[in-house]
Motif scaffolding. Sequence first.
Motif, PDB file in Angstrom:
ATOM      1  N   TYR A 142       0.841  -1.198   0.000  1.00  0.00           N
ATOM      2  CA  TYR A 142       0.000   0.000   0.000  1.00  0.00           C
ATOM      3  C   TYR A 142       0.882   1.256   0.000  1.00  0.00           C
ATOM      4  N   ASN A 143       0.632   2.162  -0.932  1.00  0.00           N
ATOM      5  CA  ASN A 143       1.351   3.430  -1.006  1.00  0.00           C
ATOM      6  C   ASN A 143       0.431   4.536  -0.506  1.00  0.00           C
ATOM      7  N   SER A 144       0.729   5.023   0.642  1.00  0.00           N
ATOM      8  CA  SER A 144      -0.109   6.057   1.236  1.00  0.00           C
ATOM      9  C   SER A 144       0.268   7.413   0.670  1.00  0.00           C
ATOM     10  N   LYS A 145      -0.748   8.285   0.542  1.00  0.00           N
ATOM     11  CA  LYS A 145      -0.501   9.636   0.083  1.00  0.00           C
ATOM     12  C   LYS A 145      -1.414  10.588   0.839  1.00  0.00           C
ATOM     13  N   ARG A 146      -1.021  11.826   0.830  1.00  0.00           N
ATOM     14  CA  ARG A 146      -1.760  12.836   1.579  1.00  0.00           C
ATOM     15  C   ARG A 146      -2.965  13.300   0.750  1.00  0.00           C
ATOM     16  N   ILE A 147      -4.100  13.345   1.399  1.00  0.00           N
ATOM     17  CA  ILE A 147      -5.324  13.810   0.758  1.00  0.00           C
ATOM     18  C   ILE A 147      -6.040  14.741   1.714  1.00  0.00           C
ATOM     19  N   GLN A 148      -6.929  15.531   1.155  1.00  0.00           N
ATOM     20  CA  GLN A 148      -7.744  16.448   1.957  1.00  0.00           C
ATOM     21  C   GLN A 148      -9.207  16.021   1.860  1.00  0.00           C
ATOM     22  N   VAL A 149      -9.809  15.852   3.034  1.00  0.00           N
ATOM     23  CA  VAL A 149     -11.206  15.422   3.115  1.00  0.00           C
ATOM     24  C   VAL A 149     -11.979  16.484   3.864  1.00  0.00           C
ATOM     25  N   ASP A 150     -13.022  16.977   3.250  1.00  0.00           N
ATOM     26  CA  ASP A 150     -13.875  17.986   3.880  1.00  0.00           C
ATOM     27  C   ASP A 150     -15.325  17.534   3.669  1.00  0.00           C
ATOM     28  N   LEU A 151     -15.820  16.737   4.611  1.00  0.00           N
ATOM     29  CA  LEU A 151     -17.145  16.109   4.493  1.00  0.00           C
ATOM     30  C   LEU A 151     -18.057  16.598   5.607  1.00  0.00           C
ATOM     31  N   LYS A 152     -19.351  16.719   5.255  1.00  0.00           N
ATOM     32  CA  LYS A 152     -20.343  17.152   6.231  1.00  0.00           C
ATOM     33  C   LYS A 152     -21.610  16.311   6.047  1.00  0.00           C
ATOM     34  N   ASP A 153     -22.131  15.832   7.146  1.00  0.00           N
ATOM     35  CA  ASP A 153     -23.379  15.049   7.159  1.00  0.00           C
ATOM     36  C   ASP A 153     -23.288  13.852   6.224  1.00  0.00           C
ATOM     37  N   VAL A 154     -22.305  12.987   6.459  1.00  0.00           N
ATOM     38  CA  VAL A 154     -22.173  11.746   5.707  1.00  0.00           C
ATOM     39  C   VAL A 154     -22.170  10.580   6.692  1.00  0.00           C
ATOM     40  N   THR A 155     -22.576   9.409   6.198  1.00  0.00           N
ATOM     41  CA  THR A 155     -22.540   8.202   7.016  1.00  0.00           C
ATOM     42  C   THR A 155     -21.140   7.606   6.947  1.00  0.00           C
ATOM     43  N   PRO A 156     -20.789   6.706   7.865  1.00  0.00           N
ATOM     44  CA  PRO A 156     -19.461   6.076   7.798  1.00  0.00           C
ATOM     45  C   PRO A 156     -19.221   5.334   6.490  1.00  0.00           C
ATOM     46  N   LEU A 157     -20.250   4.684   5.961  1.00  0.00           N
ATOM     47  CA  LEU A 157     -20.084   3.963   4.705  1.00  0.00           C
ATOM     48  C   LEU A 157     -19.798   4.921   3.556  1.00  0.00           C
ATOM     49  N   GLU A 158     -20.478   6.051   3.525  1.00  0.00           N
ATOM     50  CA  GLU A 158     -20.219   7.048   2.491  1.00  0.00           C
ATOM     51  C   GLU A 158     -18.829   7.648   2.647  1.00  0.00           C
ATOM     52  N   ALA A 159     -18.406   7.841   3.882  1.00  0.00           N
ATOM     53  CA  ALA A 159     -17.068   8.387   4.119  1.00  0.00           C
ATOM     54  C   ALA A 159     -15.988   7.431   3.616  1.00  0.00           C
ATOM     55  N   LEU A 160     -16.160   6.113   3.886  1.00  0.00           N
ATOM     56  CA  LEU A 160     -15.172   5.141   3.409  1.00  0.00           C
ATOM     57  C   LEU A 160     -15.118   5.127   1.884  1.00  0.00           C
ATOM     58  N   ARG A 161     -16.256   5.224   1.226  1.00  0.00           N
ATOM     59  CA  ARG A 161     -16.280   5.200  -0.227  1.00  0.00           C
ATOM     60  C   ARG A 161     -15.582   6.439  -0.794  1.00  0.00           C
ATOM     61  N   ILE A 162     -15.834   7.605  -0.221  1.00  0.00           N
ATOM     62  CA  ILE A 162     -15.220   8.836  -0.723  1.00  0.00           C
ATOM     63  C   ILE A 162     -13.709   8.825  -0.509  1.00  0.00           C
ATOM     64  N   VAL A 163     -13.261   8.374   0.649  1.00  0.00           N
ATOM     65  CA  VAL A 163     -11.821   8.302   0.918  1.00  0.00           C
ATOM     66  C   VAL A 163     -11.161   7.330  -0.051  1.00  0.00           C
ATOM     67  N   GLY A 164     -11.835   6.226  -0.359  1.00  0.00           N
ATOM     68  CA  GLY A 164     -11.276   5.273  -1.310  1.00  0.00           C
ATOM     69  C   GLY A 164     -11.104   5.880  -2.688  1.00  0.00           C
ATOM     70  N   GLU A 165     -12.075   6.670  -3.136  1.00  0.00           N
ATOM     71  CA  GLU A 165     -11.967   7.300  -4.444  1.00  0.00           C
ATOM     72  C   GLU A 165     -10.854   8.340  -4.461  1.00  0.00           C
ATOM     73  N   LEU A 166     -10.708   9.101  -3.370  1.00  0.00           N
ATOM     74  CA  LEU A 166      -9.667  10.133  -3.336  1.00  0.00           C
ATOM     75  C   LEU A 166      -8.272   9.533  -3.276  1.00  0.00           C
ATOM     76  N   SER A 167      -8.139   8.408  -2.614  1.00  0.00           N
ATOM     77  CA  SER A 167      -6.809   7.808  -2.437  1.00  0.00           C
ATOM     78  C   SER A 167      -6.545   6.673  -3.421  1.00  0.00           C
ATOM     79  N   ASN A 168      -7.489   6.392  -4.338  1.00  0.00           N
ATOM     80  CA  ASN A 168      -7.347   5.307  -5.304  1.00  0.00           C
ATOM     81  C   ASN A 168      -7.075   3.983  -4.609  1.00  0.00           C
ATOM     82  N   THR A 169      -7.923   3.681  -3.622  1.00  0.00           N
ATOM     83  CA  THR A 169      -7.802   2.434  -2.868  1.00  0.00           C
ATOM     84  C   THR A 169      -9.178   1.764  -2.799  1.00  0.00           C
TER      85      THR A 169
END
Length: 571
Positions: free
Chosen positions: A191-218
């Motif tokens: 796994y190659n970790s990289k720095r990303i910026q997440v600015d989320l409001k009123d999301v569920t944990p499942l939605e948060a995991l999906r968005i982080v995956g798209e931003l980090s290509n994981t």
Amino acid sequence: MFPISRIKHLFLLSTGLLFAVYLFAWSALEAHAESAKTYYSHGQAAEEKDDVIAAYHAYKAAFDLDPKEIKYRVAYERLRTSATAAYVKEGEKFAQSDNVVGALAAFLKALDIDPGSDIAATEMRKLQKQLHQEDLTEQKSIAPTQNMAPPPTLEALPEEAFSLHMAEDSRNIYEAIGKAVGLNVLFDPDYNSKRIQVDLKDVTPLEALRIVGELSNTFWKPVTHNTMFIAQDTRIKRAALSQQAVQIFYLKNVTQQNDLNDVQTAIRNLLPNAKIYGVASENAIMMRGTPDELQLAQLVVSKLDQPKAEVLVDITVMEVSRDKLREIGLSPPTSFTVSSGSSQTLNQIGHTSSYSITIGNAAAEFLLTDSDTRVLQNPRLRAVDGQKATLKLGERLPVATGTYTVATGSTSASAETQFQYLDVGVNVEMTPSIHSDQDVTLKLSVEVSSESGTETIDDVDEPIISQEKADQVIRLKDGETTILAGLVKQSDARTVSGWPGVGEIPWMKYFFSTQKHEVTSDELIFMIVPHIVRAPASDGNTGPIDTGTENGVQIHEVSAPPTQPIAGPHP
């Protein structure tokens, strides 16, 4: 010992009691039969008024009282479909006026008469969904075999929305979300970790995991009920780490090999990376793929494996023949004959009284004949959507098609005639196509034929077949009546018999001639009425479904119930 008078008295008393019991039983049977006849008469009266519901219940009551009378059963079975359709229409009217209780009661009555009425069942499910605000469509899954573990799934994540504002390494963000919802987070060694910026409001944990995956290509996949594994989202990693499972889907509505092939082809084209095998002997499809692919395949199977629509078609064939004959007038003698009782020479003619004179008979005709013949056939034909149905009512007549010679000896031979049989009577061929808006397209061939005589051809009496046939493709609404074809034959014949001249003078012709006027008409009518007894399968949910990216199928659930596990992998 009893005296003789006492014995006679007891005998008469017992005989009277037996006779009274016999009369009571006979009167009870008569009353029972009379009651069944009364219900049957009520049913006939209601049917004449086009009240099929009352007629059905009256016929059913008559049959319940006298089940041995076949005409009672035929009557109520004949109206079963019509009464069901009447209750369905009544329920639809209640539903349109927002009377949900009345509509449910009408649909329940329809199902009580015909438990196989798919229209009533579908409408009732829609109303129940409206009342309870939930989808009652059940999707049954195949339970894993005992001692074999199912694919790992995460326990349901909390549905409470939260906010997430971080500008960190993606590994740290995953771990923060894991701590917030109580999940263990593991990372692939590559796994190659990289720095990303997440600015989320009123999301569920499942939605948060999906968005982080798209931003980090994981992507992530479940390992245990509370542990997820994070890896880089590449084709190689997905192929190596995607969890595989096997599931068998049993199809309940397969009637032919093409039905199984259609569902199997649809799943194979939709999920090209999954391995799919059809088992025709069990009407089943065995599939190996990711949990998300299996979930999508299960949805496809539940949508496609539905009972085929069916239609019941009333075909009324009416032939009305009328022959009106009027014959009136006086027929005076039209012949005058003189004959001699002995042979005479030419010189003797006129010099003897040995002659007899014969004058033809006169007749008076006053005749009026009016005959009206009505031949009615009312076959009912039920067919599955897209499947050909055939009905033949009548007889089969042999028709010679040729001859062949059979040698019976060294010098002699005999001729044998070949025959084929023709279906004569009412012949119906129908192929229906039932549409989602409850219209019916019918490809119909209706033929009415009969033997009208014979003709001798090469010493063989061949039947002469009179035929009326109609071939059409029509589209009708449920319950709509149409006249498929009409053929009218008319003839008007006038005959005059009497003296010429005076037999043609107006007002005097009836005294010197006979006037004969005959009018005949023959009309053939086909009436078609389709009744949909099983509507095309559709629950109204035709919206798109999120299936992830091209690299792999990923089902994204909007909100999962607390007891529903979450399958992976998910971005």
